[in-house]
Write an enzyme that holds these catalytic residues in place. Structure first.
Site, PDB file in Angstrom:
ATOM      1  N   GLY A  70       0.797  -1.214   0.000  1.00  0.00           N
ATOM      2  CA  GLY A  70       0.000   0.000   0.000  1.00  0.00           C
ATOM      3  C   GLY A  70       0.832   1.268   0.000  1.00  0.00           C
ATOM      4  O   GLY A  70       2.028   1.235  -0.272  1.00  0.00           O
TER       5      GLY A  70
ATOM      6  N   HIS B  11       4.443   1.623  -7.988  1.00  0.00           N
ATOM      7  CA  HIS B  11       3.369   0.622  -7.994  1.00  0.00           C
ATOM      8  C   HIS B  11       2.494   0.769  -9.239  1.00  0.00           C
ATOM      9  O   HIS B  11       2.071  -0.214  -9.832  1.00  0.00           O
ATOM     10  CB  HIS B  11       2.472   0.790  -6.768  1.00  0.00           C
ATOM     11  CG  HIS B  11       3.173   0.579  -5.464  1.00  0.00           C
ATOM     12  ND1 HIS B  11       3.387   1.586  -4.563  1.00  0.00           N
ATOM     13  CD2 HIS B  11       3.709  -0.536  -4.908  1.00  0.00           C
ATOM     14  CE1 HIS B  11       4.009   1.112  -3.498  1.00  0.00           C
ATOM     15  NE2 HIS B  11       4.240  -0.170  -3.684  1.00  0.00           N
TER      16      HIS B  11
ATOM     17  N   SER C  71       7.844   4.116  -0.760  1.00  0.00           N
ATOM     18  CA  SER C  71       6.884   4.578   0.265  1.00  0.00           C
ATOM     19  C   SER C  71       7.632   5.172   1.441  1.00  0.00           C
ATOM     20  O   SER C  71       7.107   6.018   2.157  1.00  0.00           O
ATOM     21  CB  SER C  71       6.019   3.417   0.748  1.00  0.00           C
ATOM     22  OG  SER C  71       5.362   2.833  -0.342  1.00  0.00           O
TER      23      SER C  71
END
Ligand code: PAF
Length: 277
Positions: free
Chosen positions: A29, A35, A183
């Site tokens: 996530g 991504h 991230s």
């Protein structure tokens, strides 16, 4: 886009995909352009695209950033929806690992590079991926080359255990100043963020110096010297390893991975390039 929150729903979804090509993009996530490039690649080549969004506790060591790891479900769902994803799988960690006793690990390849400071990391990665692969039975699964050791380990484990899944590597995505997108970049202070592109700069220097027959230590010195021009950079490793066994090489006489991990404050960044002789 379907949101699958538990294994039961996921299996029901999988059963509906019989005889279709399925592309799985496993993620933790806090999705970004890296991504997105995996999702786009999956979208091009599969009937069905599934993104898993799961901060996997088993791949974090006791003093690592599991709790602090950035999460933003709403934004992630929007990115997936906009990218044409068919389903996202985002299970609850406690339920997903309820009374869990079984782990998947790999010999040798896990011990070098990031495995030296993250001893249980790849066991956690292979365990969660085994679960995801069994649940979704994908045709293709997509991995970023930024996590180069992960990519090589997953490829080998999938081969060794006859998963019958194509492991597709996708190139590293970079910010305009060369910093590999991650991230974890959100952890950097303004000052550290300004310093961090030194990693790509150093690797670029390495890329333009690397030659077949060169001593690995000479290449490592070129890269380290460049990184050390940046005071905030604290080198964990700069290594040259072969792409099969992930063992250090003395001389660059076969295909290698040139990889590094460097800390800026509490933030640990990784980056790399592959060189084919
Ligand atoms: O690369 C990651 O984000 C994770 O290691 C992965 C592959 C999703 C497994 O949790």
């Amino acid at each position: 886009m379907k949101v699958l929150r538990n294994v039961e729903d996921a299996l029901e979804f999988t059963n509906g995909n019989y005889q279709k090509t399925v592309g799985l993009v496993p993620t933790m996530g806090y999705l970004h352009a890296g991504h997105k490039s995996l999702i786009d690649e999956a979208r091009k080549n599969n009937d069905i695209v599934i993104v898993s969004i799961f901060v996997n506790p088993t791949q974090f060591g006791p003093n690592e950033d599991y709790d602090a790891y950035p999460r933003d479900e709403k934004r992630d769902f929007k990115l997936c929806e906009d990218a044409g994803v068919d389903a996202v799988f985002t299970p609850d960690a406690k339920e997903f690992y309820k009374n869990h006793k079984t782990y998947v690990t790999i010999e040798d390849l896990k011990d070098n590079l990031c495995g030296k400071t993250r001893p249980i990391h790849f066991r956690g990665v292979l365990t969660v991926l085994t679960k995801l692969f069994h649940i979704f039975r994908p045709t293709n699964a997509y991995f970023g080359r930024k996590d180069a050791q992960q990519y090589l380990i997953v490829k080998k484990a999938v081969e060794d255990l006859n998963f019958g899944i194509n492991i597709i590597p996708v190139p590293i995505k970079r910010e305009d100043d060369g910093l590999a997108i991650s991230s974890r970049n959100v952890y950097l202070s303004d000052e550290e963020r300004k310093a961090a592109p030194i990693l790509n700069k150093a690797l670029e220097k390495g890329k333009s110096s690397i030659k077949k027959g060169m001593k690995a230590e000479d290449l490592i010195k070129i890269i380290k010297d460049e990184i050390e021009t940046e005071k905030l950079a604290d080198i964990e490793y700069v290594q040259v390893v072969d792409t099969k066994e992930i063992k250090d090489v003395d001389v660059i006489d076969r295909d290698v991975l040139v990889a590094l991990a460097v800390r800026f404050g509490n933030t640990r960044l990784i980056d790399n390039f592959f060189y084919e002789v």
